[in-house]
Design an enzyme around this catalytic site. Structure first.
Site, PDB file in Angstrom:
ATOM      1  N   GLU A   9       0.874  -1.177   0.000  1.00  0.00           N
ATOM      2  CA  GLU A   9       0.000   0.000   0.000  1.00  0.00           C
ATOM      3  C   GLU A   9       0.909   1.225   0.000  1.00  0.00           C
ATOM      4  OE1 GLU A   9      -2.631  -0.301   3.517  1.00  0.00           O
ATOM      5  OE2 GLU A   9      -1.855  -2.340   3.569  1.00  0.00           O
ATOM      6  N   ARG A  53      -6.937  -1.530  -5.015  1.00  0.00           N
ATOM      7  CA  ARG A  53      -7.794  -0.533  -4.369  1.00  0.00           C
ATOM      8  C   ARG A  53      -7.128   0.837  -4.508  1.00  0.00           C
ATOM      9  NH1 ARG A  53      -8.563   0.302   2.034  1.00  0.00           N
ATOM     10  NH2 ARG A  53     -10.238   1.848   2.002  1.00  0.00           N
ATOM     11  N   TYR A  55      -7.718   4.901  -3.341  1.00  0.00           N
ATOM     12  CA  TYR A  55      -8.578   5.743  -2.500  1.00  0.00           C
ATOM     13  C   TYR A  55      -7.821   6.956  -1.971  1.00  0.00           C
ATOM     14  CZ  TYR A  55      -6.428   2.960   1.297  1.00  0.00           C
ATOM     15  OH  TYR A  55      -5.552   2.329   2.138  1.00  0.00           O
ATOM     16  N   ASP A  57      -6.674   8.772   1.180  1.00  0.00           N
ATOM     17  CA  ASP A  57      -6.443   8.453   2.586  1.00  0.00           C
ATOM     18  C   ASP A  57      -6.539   9.726   3.423  1.00  0.00           C
ATOM     19  OD1 ASP A  57      -5.975   6.730   4.644  1.00  0.00           O
ATOM     20  OD2 ASP A  57      -3.815   6.679   4.414  1.00  0.00           O
ATOM     21  N   GLU A  63      -3.889   6.946  -2.161  1.00  0.00           N
ATOM     22  CA  GLU A  63      -3.245   5.685  -1.787  1.00  0.00           C
ATOM     23  C   GLU A  63      -3.636   4.600  -2.776  1.00  0.00           C
ATOM     24  OE1 GLU A  63      -2.873   2.575   1.962  1.00  0.00           O
ATOM     25  OE2 GLU A  63      -3.069   4.716   2.337  1.00  0.00           O
ATOM     26  N   THR A  66      -1.958  -2.535  -3.930  1.00  0.00           N
ATOM     27  CA  THR A  66      -1.873  -3.531  -5.010  1.00  0.00           C
ATOM     28  C   THR A  66      -2.862  -4.663  -4.747  1.00  0.00           C
ATOM     29  OG1 THR A  66      -0.241  -4.940  -3.892  1.00  0.00           O
ATOM     30  CG2 THR A  66       0.627  -3.150  -5.283  1.00  0.00           C
ATOM     31  N   TRP A 419     -12.060  -6.466   0.044  1.00  0.00           N
ATOM     32  CA  TRP A 419     -11.029  -7.506  -0.135  1.00  0.00           C
ATOM     33  C   TRP A 419     -11.619  -8.914  -0.111  1.00  0.00           C
ATOM     34  CZ3 TRP A 419      -6.826  -5.892  -2.254  1.00  0.00           C
ATOM     35  CH2 TRP A 419      -6.328  -4.610  -1.972  1.00  0.00           C
TER      36      TRP A 419
END
EC number: 6.3.1.19
Length: 452
Positions: A9, A53, A55, A57, A63, A66, A419
């Site tokens: 991340e 993902r 987004y 943060d 952010e 993977t 997830w």
């Protein structure tokens, strides 16, 4: 070697420079950046067709997380794919700014600190068995992670009351605990918050938040690859000498401030030992372990590179690894620039150069320039990175998520994913729970897709 699930991340720094009157706050810049995402995803927190993902943060930091990867090589390609996706958003946002008459340029930095002293991270995720001793895992890993910056730091010019110093790591100054369940307030080396994103009875997610964000693919390969091998040694019961540090937080700063690796840190036993010696101990065990276990090509490449980096640090001749290791590449660039313009390390233009190394925009960022000129080594190819932007890893749960998202978008169906859940937002509210991150094929998901 057994498969493991990996994930990275990465939080990015964002800023905007202006040529006109109108100025934007970081929040507004981030909103421009994510406008395209919000227009199709109806949110600034979305999952993509490649299983990743994306987004916004806390603190307006974009952010990218993977998708689940089961090889370090795959992880490197997907980490770089995240850069390309964000670069695409940047180009789009700048065009929109200019269309609205706001003269300025947006900058995205893959680094870990901003000029105000704030820190944002690169978090590594390793799936581990629930049945191991998590406490022992952390105890053996911490001396490794504290000194790992010697082989994979991103490098930083740090301004101190005694003048400017070149450090190994950007993140080291911002770590305040060894093991903790917080990520922002106390910033530990290992985060223990128990969110496996998998079957909690079988798995645990080791969340390492001490590492730097790397520009060089080879450095990323070494960072994750070396940690993976050390983890496997602990899991296999390899006997390690007790290298517990008396004060890991003091040690991480002391190690960062000494690029020769020779500065001694104190162990809990009272003995003093250098970062170089600690890394050499882990490397010796790792080399023997990989030879005995018959590691794959990546593991062999990792121990070979690890050895070369430590040799370069020991001899003081860093040239042999200047194409592969971020802190060395950046140091060489800065030294050349200083000589050419006769500048001290504390000069603002040097600080600017330090930052420019991490600029994601390929036509502008320093690292991108080196890559285009063939002056740095690679661990992924451009076609692999291009494919990773659109296609999830084919051997993990990410494949199921990516396929589900792709079909739902093509069929214009309303859906929700995270997830572990895939859900069609229709009357039946059909949901599939995918608890096994190693499972790339699932009849329930196939049926859900077929029903669209």
């Amino acid at each position: 070697m057994e498969r493991r699930i990996f994930g990275l991340e990465t939080e990015y720094g964002v800023t905007c420079t202006y040529r006109g009157q109108r100025r934007l706050s970081p929040d507004e810049v981030a909103r421009y950046l994510f406008r395209r995402v919000v227009s199709w995803g109806r949110s600034s927190n979305v999952f993509l067709r490649n299983g990743a993902r994306l987004y916004l943060d806390v603190g307006s930091h974009p952010e990218y997380a993977t998708p689940e990867c089961d090889s370090v090589a795959d992880l490197v390609a997907h980490d770089r794919a995240g850069e390309r996706i964000l670069e695409g958003l940047l180009v789009d946002a700048e065009k929109r700014l200019h269309d609205e008459g706001i003269a300025g340029e947006i900058y995205l930095f893959k680094n870990n600190t901003d000029s105000a002293g704030n820190s944002y991270g690169c978090h590594e995720n390793y799936l581990v068995s629930r049945h191991g001793e998590f406490g022992r895992l952390a105890d053996v890993l911490i001396p490794f992670l504290v000194t790992r910056q010697l082989i994979c730091g991103a490098g930083k010019v740090l301004q101190t009351p005694r003048g400017a110093v070149y450090c190994l790591s950007q993140r080291a100054e911002h770590i305040w605990e060894g093991v903790s369940s917080a990520t922002t307030r106390s910033r530990p080396i290992i985060n223990t918050r128990d969110e496996p994103h998998a079957d909690a009875e079988r798995y645990r997610r080791l969340h390492v938040i001490v590492g730097d964000s790397n520009m060089n693919e080879v450095t990323t390969l070494l960072k994750v690859g070396a940690a993976d091998i050390v983890l496997r040694m602990i899991e296999s019961g390899v006997v390690m000498r007790d290298l517990t540090l008396e004060n890991p937080i003091r040690a991480i700063r002391e190690v960062s401030h000494d690029i020769t690796g020779r500065r001694k840190v104190r162990l809990a036993s009272g003995k003093e030992i250098s970062a170089l010696e600690i890394q050499q101990e882990y490397l010796a065990k790792a080399t023997e372990f990989v030879e005995r276990r018959g590691g794959d090509q990546t593991a062999k490449r990792v121990v070979e590179l690890w050895g070369r980096v430590l040799s370069a640090v020991e001899t003081g001749d860093l040239e042999p690894v200047a194409r592969e290791i971020d802190w060395v590449t950046k140091l060489r660039l800065i030294e050349r620039y200083q000589r050419k313009h006769d500048l001290p390390l504390s000069h603002p233009r040097v600080a600017q150069m330090d930052l420019a190394y991490h600029d994601l925009r390929r036509g502008r960022g320093l690292y991108g320039l080196l890559e285009r000129r063939g002056q740095v080594d690679r661990a992924a190819t451009d076609p692999e990175i291009f494919e990773a932007k659109e296609t999830p890893p084919q051997t993990t749960r990410a494949r199921l998520r990516g396929e589900f998202i792709r079909h739902a978008q093509e069929k214009r169906r309303d859906f929700t994913v995270d997830w572990v859940h895939l859900k069609l937002n229709d009357q039946a509210q059909r949901t599939v729970l995918c608890k096994d991150p190693f499972r790339a094929y699932d009849e329930r998901v196939e049926r859900l897709i077929a029903s669209m």
